[in-house]
Scaffold this motif. Structure first.
Motif, mmCIF file in Angstrom:
data_model
loop_
_atom_site.group_PDB
_atom_site.id
_atom_site.type_symbol
_atom_site.label_atom_id
_atom_site.label_comp_id
_atom_site.label_asym_id
_atom_site.label_seq_id
_atom_site.Cartn_x
_atom_site.Cartn_y
_atom_site.Cartn_z
ATOM 1 N N GLY A 164 0.805 -1.227 0.000
ATOM 2 C CA GLY A 164 0.000 0.000 0.000
ATOM 3 C C GLY A 164 0.831 1.266 0.000
ATOM 4 O O GLY A 164 0.483 2.238 0.664
ATOM 5 N N CYS A 193 -1.283 -6.995 -6.760
ATOM 6 C CA CYS A 193 -1.920 -5.673 -6.713
ATOM 7 C C CYS A 193 -1.369 -4.763 -7.812
ATOM 8 O O CYS A 193 -0.161 -4.653 -8.001
ATOM 9 C CB CYS A 193 -1.692 -5.043 -5.342
ATOM 10 S SG CYS A 193 -2.567 -3.489 -5.106
ATOM 11 N N ALA A 231 -1.898 -1.502 -7.895
ATOM 12 C CA ALA A 231 -1.702 -0.123 -7.403
ATOM 13 C C ALA A 231 -0.222 0.215 -7.369
ATOM 14 O O ALA A 231 0.627 -0.674 -7.230
ATOM 15 C CB ALA A 231 -2.310 0.027 -6.012
ATOM 16 N N CYS A 255 2.855 -1.172 -4.609
ATOM 17 C CA CYS A 255 2.283 -2.271 -3.830
ATOM 18 C C CYS A 255 2.485 -3.562 -4.606
ATOM 19 O O CYS A 255 2.308 -3.593 -5.821
ATOM 20 C CB CYS A 255 0.796 -2.058 -3.552
ATOM 21 S SG CYS A 255 0.119 -3.315 -2.439
ATOM 22 N N CYS A 309 -5.041 -5.429 -3.987
ATOM 23 C CA CYS A 309 -4.929 -6.307 -2.833
ATOM 24 C C CYS A 309 -5.956 -5.971 -1.771
ATOM 25 O O CYS A 309 -6.288 -6.807 -0.939
ATOM 26 C CB CYS A 309 -3.514 -6.226 -2.246
ATOM 27 S SG CYS A 309 -3.163 -4.656 -1.419
ATOM 28 N N CYS A 359 -5.844 0.042 -1.300
ATOM 29 C CA CYS A 359 -5.150 0.308 -2.561
ATOM 30 C C CYS A 359 -6.129 0.761 -3.645
ATOM 31 O O CYS A 359 -5.810 1.631 -4.449
ATOM 32 C CB CYS A 359 -4.365 -0.924 -3.005
ATOM 33 S SG CYS A 359 -2.715 -0.983 -2.270
HETATM 34 ZN ZN LIG Z 1 -2.082 -3.141 -2.865
#
Ligand SMILES: [Zn+2]
Length: 195
Positions: A27, A151, A153, A156, A172, A176
């Motif tokens: 994140g 993920c 993002a 991340c 995830c 995110c």
């Molecule tokens: Zn993530």
């Protein structure tokens, strides 16, 4: 998505273990492998995802060994994310062999007969590795293989298994997902200022 509930539990536990103990990014922040008591707690919490029963803590030695297995399971999911399913399957086959995964029907603690994925006398870390790897193997040997992912993002690399009806998950966590939405919103606003 409906796997057998035990298989489904082990897939979620594999994802939880990878996310809890493999180093990388979570994140937007660096994620390190926990050590000592924190590692025992993280591994115990992750494997407990596979069962509805509270579990005693894994041993410190098992936690260390499972952190090593987690690196291999992460690599499997990263191969899937990259579309390299051949490599993912070859690597997971190696993990299944090394963890001595084997189907064994068992009945204990008042439960009905159910399928274990390891010998009854397997060492703790090996038995968990065999179970989590077998759960992932069911997914890899299924058309739903693309339900595993990393993920998307920024900053991340945590992993996920998408059990949504339409299979459109890309992140995830909702954290995110919201980070990406906020960034897209800022980008649109900046764009409109320029116009
Ligand atoms: Zn993530």
């Amino acid at each position: 998505m409906n796997f057998d509930s035990h298989v489904s539990g082990t897939v979620h536990a594999a994802v939880a273990l990878v996310n809890a103990v493999t180093p990388g990014l979570r994140g937007g922040r660096p994620a390190a492998t926990p050590t000592g008591t924190a590692l025992v707690e993280a591994v115990t919490a992750a494997v407990q995802v596979s069962t509805h029963q509270p579990l005693p803590p894994v041993s410190p030695a098992s936690a260390e060994r499972l952190a090593g297995w987690a690196d291999r399971l992460r690599a499997v999911i990263e191969h899937v994310e990259a579309g390299a399913v051949d490599e993912a399957c070859a690597l997971l086959n190696a993990v299944l062999a090394e963890s001595h995964a084997v189907p064994v029907l068992a009945r204990h603690d008042g439960e009905p007969w159910h399928l274990h994925f390891h010998r009854p006398d397997a060492p703790e870390a090996e038995s968990w590795a065999a179970s989590l790897a077998t759960g992932l193997a069911v997914v890899l040997g299924n058309e739903a293989v693309d339900r595993l992912g990393v993920c998307r993002a920024e900053a991340c690399d945590r992993v996920y298994v998408d059990v949504s009806r339409n299979g459109t998950r890309r992140f995830c966590s909702t954290t995110c997902q919201n980070r990406v939405k906020a960034a897209a919103f800022r980008k649109r606003r900046t764009g409109s200022v320029r116009v």
